[in-house]
Each structure stands twice: as C-alpha cells, then as structure tokens.
Design a protein around this motif. Structure first.
Motif, PDB file in Angstrom:
ATOM      1  N   MET A   1       0.856  -1.198   0.000  1.00  0.00           N
ATOM      2  CA  MET A   1       0.000   0.000   0.000  1.00  0.00           C
ATOM      3  C   MET A   1       0.897   1.255   0.000  1.00  0.00           C
ATOM      4  SD  MET A   1      -3.148   1.200   0.338  1.00  0.00           S
ATOM      5  CE  MET A   1      -3.930   2.706   0.840  1.00  0.00           C
ATOM      6  N   PRO A   2       0.774   2.143  -1.018  1.00  0.00           N
ATOM      7  CA  PRO A   2       1.625   3.344  -1.020  1.00  0.00           C
ATOM      8  C   PRO A   2       1.373   4.217   0.200  1.00  0.00           C
ATOM      9  CG  PRO A   2       0.398   3.087  -3.096  1.00  0.00           C
ATOM     10  CD  PRO A   2      -0.136   2.074  -2.132  1.00  0.00           C
ATOM     11  N   ARG A   3       2.423   4.893   0.673  1.00  0.00           N
ATOM     12  CA  ARG A   3       2.285   5.780   1.828  1.00  0.00           C
ATOM     13  C   ARG A   3       1.641   7.093   1.392  1.00  0.00           C
ATOM     14  NH1 ARG A   3       7.094   7.424   3.432  1.00  0.00           N
ATOM     15  NH2 ARG A   3       7.935   6.859   1.409  1.00  0.00           N
ATOM     16  N   LEU A   4       1.152   7.866   2.395  1.00  0.00           N
ATOM     17  CA  LEU A   4       0.414   9.099   2.084  1.00  0.00           C
ATOM     18  C   LEU A   4       1.227  10.089   1.240  1.00  0.00           C
ATOM     19  CD1 LEU A   4      -2.259  10.600   2.438  1.00  0.00           C
ATOM     20  CD2 LEU A   4      -1.330  11.588   4.546  1.00  0.00           C
ATOM     21  N   PRO A   5       2.515  10.385   1.589  1.00  0.00           N
ATOM     22  CA  PRO A   5       3.265  11.344   0.766  1.00  0.00           C
ATOM     23  C   PRO A   5       3.371  10.879  -0.690  1.00  0.00           C
ATOM     24  CG  PRO A   5       4.482  10.797   2.770  1.00  0.00           C
ATOM     25  CD  PRO A   5       3.298   9.890   2.727  1.00  0.00           C
ATOM     26  N   GLU A   6       3.505   9.556  -0.868  1.00  0.00           N
ATOM     27  CA  GLU A   6       3.616   9.020  -2.220  1.00  0.00           C
ATOM     28  C   GLU A   6       2.296   9.208  -2.975  1.00  0.00           C
ATOM     29  OE1 GLU A   6       5.471   5.161  -2.051  1.00  0.00           O
ATOM     30  OE2 GLU A   6       4.552   4.699  -3.999  1.00  0.00           O
ATOM     31  N   LEU A   7       1.186   8.986  -2.266  1.00  0.00           N
ATOM     32  CA  LEU A   7      -0.127   9.157  -2.901  1.00  0.00           C
ATOM     33  C   LEU A   7      -0.344  10.619  -3.276  1.00  0.00           C
ATOM     34  CD1 LEU A   7      -2.334   6.818  -0.678  1.00  0.00           C
ATOM     35  CD2 LEU A   7      -1.691   6.485  -3.083  1.00  0.00           C
ATOM     36  N   MET A   8       0.097  11.535  -2.399  1.00  0.00           N
ATOM     37  CA  MET A   8      -0.073  12.967  -2.680  1.00  0.00           C
ATOM     38  C   MET A   8       0.791  13.386  -3.868  1.00  0.00           C
ATOM     39  SD  MET A   8      -0.342  14.386   1.187  1.00  0.00           S
ATOM     40  CE  MET A   8      -0.158  16.084   0.752  1.00  0.00           C
ATOM     41  N   HIS A   9       2.020  12.863  -3.881  1.00  0.00           N
ATOM     42  CA  HIS A   9       2.953  13.135  -4.983  1.00  0.00           C
ATOM     43  C   HIS A   9       2.322  12.684  -6.298  1.00  0.00           C
ATOM     44  CE1 HIS A   9       6.514  12.367  -7.521  1.00  0.00           C
ATOM     45  NE2 HIS A   9       7.150  13.233  -6.771  1.00  0.00           N
ATOM     46  N   ARG A  10       1.791  11.450  -6.267  1.00  0.00           N
ATOM     47  CA  ARG A  10       1.201  10.890  -7.477  1.00  0.00           C
ATOM     48  C   ARG A  10       0.007  11.737  -7.932  1.00  0.00           C
ATOM     49  NH1 ARG A  10      -0.277   4.548  -7.360  1.00  0.00           N
ATOM     50  NH2 ARG A  10       1.861   4.279  -6.718  1.00  0.00           N
ATOM     51  N   ALA A  11      -0.823  12.159  -6.948  1.00  0.00           N
ATOM     52  CA  ALA A  11      -2.035  12.936  -7.281  1.00  0.00           C
ATOM     53  C   ALA A  11      -1.648  14.292  -7.880  1.00  0.00           C
ATOM     54  CB  ALA A  11      -2.895  13.122  -6.041  1.00  0.00           C
TER      55      ALA A  11
END
Ligand SMILES: C[S@@+](CC[C@H](N)C(=O)[O-])C[C@H]1O[C@@H](n2cnc3c(N)ncnc32)[C@H](O)[C@@H]1O
Length: 214
Positions: free
Chosen positions: A1-11
C-alpha cells in the motif's frame, strides 16, 4: 500500500498531466527550476544510497560496446559524471527540463567534447539521433497519467539505435506500474529486472533491448 506522501505526490503530478503535453512541460520546467533553487535537491552527489544505486545500475548493463549514451532526466549530472568515467570514449548526452540543473551539470562534468547537456522535455524531445544506451531513472513518476507514460515510453524507445539498451530505475513496487508502460511498448523487450527490496528505499533496475535484436 503506497504511503500518504507518495499518494499525494502521485495525485499532484497526475493533476498536472491533465494539461496539454506542452502545458505540462511548461509547468514542470518551472517546478524543476524551483526545485533546483538549492544545489542538488535530492542529495544525489552525497547520499550513499544514491551512489550505491548508480554503482549497481552500471553493474546490470549487458556488455557493450556503448558508443552513444543518453541520460534523460539527468538533473545536475551526478550519474552523467559516473557514465563519463565508465565510458570515456562514448559520446554522452544529458537531458533535463531544468536549465538551472543543467548549468550545474555543465560545471560538474568536464566539457571535453564528448559530453554535452541539452534542455528538453522527455515528452517532446525527438532529436533524430539514436543511442546505444538510454537511461531514465527517478523521472517517470513525474509524468502523471497513463497517456503520458505511454508517450514517454514511445519517446524513450525512439531514442534507441537498433539493438540499443534502455535502463529504467525507479522505486519499487511503483516501478511495476511505471515500467509496465515500457513492457507494453511493442518495440521493447525486457532483458532483466533486479529488485533491491531490502534497500532502505527499495528500487528496481529494469533493462530492455530493442525488440528486433532481443
Ligand atoms: C529526481 S531527479 C533524477 C536525477 C537522475 N536521473 C538520478 O536518478 O540521479 C529527476 C529529474 O528529472 C527531470 N525531469 C522531470 N520531468 C522531466 C521531463 N519531462 N523531461 C526531462 N526531464 C525531466 C527533473 O528536472 C529532475 O532533474
């Protein structure tokens, strides 16, 4: 499961990729000039992890010779310098969106005629030249949506001379998704993948060759 900073970066980068390719390039160019407002923003020259990653990347290359090499997303030329040392006879081109990064790259890597740096966007750069060895590392995750990753795969494959080798290095397991677009490209055949899963920041090195010679 990707971590929150990674999800934000991706978004964030996915949202930017909703712009036209030209608009995305303009915004990313400003963004990366801003990121390079300080020297070596990712500590590529000083972080042991990065240095180790460069060493193992070079170790995974199929035997050459490599006479023409291009590094896309070269930032300040830290890996380009390693390439210039490893292949002193080769013609080497470093490409990046950020002129600020390239100014430092030109200062870092001796400009003795066989290394040069070009400011260009991976998504629109079609130099006409072909290379025996193409590197793209820690760059594809900035390109956002699927259509742009497919476009990037096409542009990278167009850089390859017949029998040429493409090396992609990105954080694992996100690399599965990013390199999946290279796998899906009809002209590229995967030769190998090495996953460094126990590294503090796991990464994968995936090597391709143009299909005709694979
Ligand atoms: C994290 S750095 C990676 C540097 C180097 N490849 C490495 O692994 O050490 C990402 C670099 O990619 C560049 N970049 C991002 N998107 C790009 C694009 N569309 N075209 C060219 N360069 C790009 C940025 O300016 C930045 O310098």
């Amino acid at each position: 499961m990707p971590r929150l900073p990674e999800l934000m970066h991706r978004a964030l980068f996915r949202a930017l990729s909703l712009l036209s390719a030209k608009g995305q390039g303009l915004v990313l160019r400003r963004y990366f000039d801003w990121r390079h407002r300080v020297p070596d923003p990712w500590r590529l020259a000083t972080d042991d992890y990065e240095q180790q990653k460069y060493l193992v990347t070079l170790k995974h290359l199929p035997p050459g010779p490599y006479r023409r090499i291009i590094e896309v997303g070269c930032s300040e030329g830290v890996f380009t310098l390693a390439l210039a040392a490893a292949y002193p006879e080769a013609e080497i081109v470093g490409v990046d969106l950020s002129e600020r990064a390239l100014t430092r790259a030109r200062a870092r890597v001796p400009q003795n005629g066989h290394v040069r740096f070009v400011r260009a966007d991976l998504l629109s750069h079609r130099p006409g030249d072909r290379f025996d060895l193409v590197f793209c590392s820690e760059t594809l995750y900035y390109l956002g949506r699927e259509e742009r990753l497919r476009l990037a795969s096409s542009r990278l494959s167009e850089l390859l001379a017949p029998g040429g080798v493409l090396v992609a290095v990105h954080p694992w397991p996100e690399s599965d998704r990013l390199h999946g677009f290279l796998d899906a490209h009809g002209s590229l055949a995967r030769l190998s993948e090495q996953v460094y899963a126990s590294s503090p920041r796991p990464f994968a090195i995936t090597v391709y060759r143009t299909r005709a010679a694979a």
